[in-house]
Design an enzyme around this catalytic site. Structure first.
Site, PDB file in Angstrom:
ATOM      1  N   LYS A   5     -18.114  -6.340   8.188  1.00  0.00           N
ATOM      2  CA  LYS A   5     -16.828  -7.045   8.263  1.00  0.00           C
ATOM      3  C   LYS A   5     -15.930  -6.322   9.272  1.00  0.00           C
ATOM      4  O   LYS A   5     -15.396  -5.244   8.982  1.00  0.00           O
ATOM      5  CB  LYS A   5     -16.188  -7.029   6.862  1.00  0.00           C
ATOM      6  CG  LYS A   5     -15.088  -8.037   6.696  1.00  0.00           C
ATOM      7  CD  LYS A   5     -14.658  -8.091   5.246  1.00  0.00           C
ATOM      8  CE  LYS A   5     -13.285  -8.732   5.122  1.00  0.00           C
ATOM      9  NZ  LYS A   5     -12.594  -8.328   3.916  1.00  0.00           N
ATOM     10  N   HIS A   8       0.842  -1.206   0.000  1.00  0.00           N
ATOM     11  CA  HIS A   8       0.000   0.000   0.000  1.00  0.00           C
ATOM     12  C   HIS A   8       0.877   1.256   0.000  1.00  0.00           C
ATOM     13  O   HIS A   8       0.601   2.218  -0.727  1.00  0.00           O
ATOM     14  CB  HIS A   8      -0.886   0.043   1.254  1.00  0.00           C
ATOM     15  CG  HIS A   8      -1.907  -1.041   1.345  1.00  0.00           C
ATOM     16  ND1 HIS A   8      -2.033  -1.863   2.439  1.00  0.00           N
ATOM     17  CD2 HIS A   8      -2.872  -1.434   0.474  1.00  0.00           C
ATOM     18  CE1 HIS A   8      -3.044  -2.708   2.255  1.00  0.00           C
ATOM     19  NE2 HIS A   8      -3.561  -2.472   1.057  1.00  0.00           N
ATOM     20  N   SER A  50      -2.801  -7.799   2.856  1.00  0.00           N
ATOM     21  CA  SER A  50      -3.077  -7.665   4.293  1.00  0.00           C
ATOM     22  C   SER A  50      -3.455  -9.025   4.875  1.00  0.00           C
ATOM     23  O   SER A  50      -3.046  -9.354   5.991  1.00  0.00           O
ATOM     24  CB  SER A  50      -4.223  -6.678   4.523  1.00  0.00           C
ATOM     25  OG  SER A  50      -3.864  -5.403   4.052  1.00  0.00           O
ATOM     26  N   ARG A  71      -1.496  -5.702  -8.399  1.00  0.00           N
ATOM     27  CA  ARG A  71      -0.357  -6.583  -8.099  1.00  0.00           C
ATOM     28  C   ARG A  71      -0.139  -7.614  -9.185  1.00  0.00           C
ATOM     29  O   ARG A  71       0.972  -8.031  -9.450  1.00  0.00           O
ATOM     30  CB  ARG A  71      -0.595  -7.318  -6.770  1.00  0.00           C
ATOM     31  CG  ARG A  71      -0.564  -6.424  -5.570  1.00  0.00           C
ATOM     32  CD  ARG A  71      -1.092  -7.132  -4.372  1.00  0.00           C
ATOM     33  NE  ARG A  71      -2.497  -7.505  -4.581  1.00  0.00           N
ATOM     34  CZ  ARG A  71      -3.308  -7.962  -3.640  1.00  0.00           C
ATOM     35  NH1 ARG A  71      -2.848  -8.153  -2.420  1.00  0.00           N
ATOM     36  NH2 ARG A  71      -4.556  -8.249  -3.886  1.00  0.00           N
TER      37      ARG A  71
END
Ligand code: PNS
Length: 161
Positions: free
Chosen positions: A41, A17, A127, A90
């Site tokens: 969440k 990030h 993450s 990515r």
């Protein structure tokens, strides 16, 4: 004034990030890093803590601010007059969903998305993987900012690992 938003869950912020934020900050006058508040969440870190960790990670980037948002990202952008969303890519696997969201956000509100390919050194970071590794006592010191590493170690200690 060129403004953009870099949205995400950031639970927690990783060096991947930070790479994308740093490079986006060089392209815009103002960059807002916006953390999604997702009532459905909970995540590992509360949103306030994610924001605090992000602020520590971007202290050297004077044109970057950290905020949170709930609801539609396009509404957040419209309310703040932000015409561009910046997203990191990515791998090709990220692209399919990101393309769909970019097209939808443009259709909903005419907001453009700029994709920044992550540096190869951080292309494998996520993450979720970082949390998994830290939970089982693995070394994440090269994957996340120092403050995140310390906070993850604290979590692992508290959960008795
Ligand atoms: O870090 P993440 O979890 O990949 O970030 C995803 C995020 C927050 C950018 C995305 O889920 C989002 O924009 N959520 C806000 C709700 C929204 O606008 N949904 C419609 C997308 S077309």
């Amino acid at each position: 004034m060129r403004r953009a938003v870099c949205p995400g869950s950031f639970d927690p912020v990783t060096n991947g990030h930070v790479d994308v934020i740093t490079r986006a900050a060089a392209l815009y006058d103002e960059l807002v890093v916006a953390v999604l508040v997702n009532p459905g969440k909970a995540g590992l870190f509360p949103v306030e803590e994610r924001m605090e960790l992000l602020r520590e990670a971007v202290t050297e980037l004077p044109n970057v601010t950290v905020d949170s948002f709930s609801g539609l990202l396009v509404d957040y952008c419209r309310d703040r007059d932000i015409p561009v969303i910046v997203k990191g890519l990515r791998a090709v696997s990220d692209f399919e969903y990101e393309l769909q969201m970019a097209q939808m956000n443009r259709e909903l509100a005419g907001i453009e998305t700029l994709f920044v390919p992550t540096a190869p050194q951080v292309g494998h970071l996520s993450s979720s993987l970082v949390k998994q590794i830290a939970t089982f006592g693995g070394d994440v010191s090269r994957l996340v900012p120092k403050a995140v590493h310390d906070r993850l170690a604290e979590h692992a200690r508290r959960s008795g690992r």
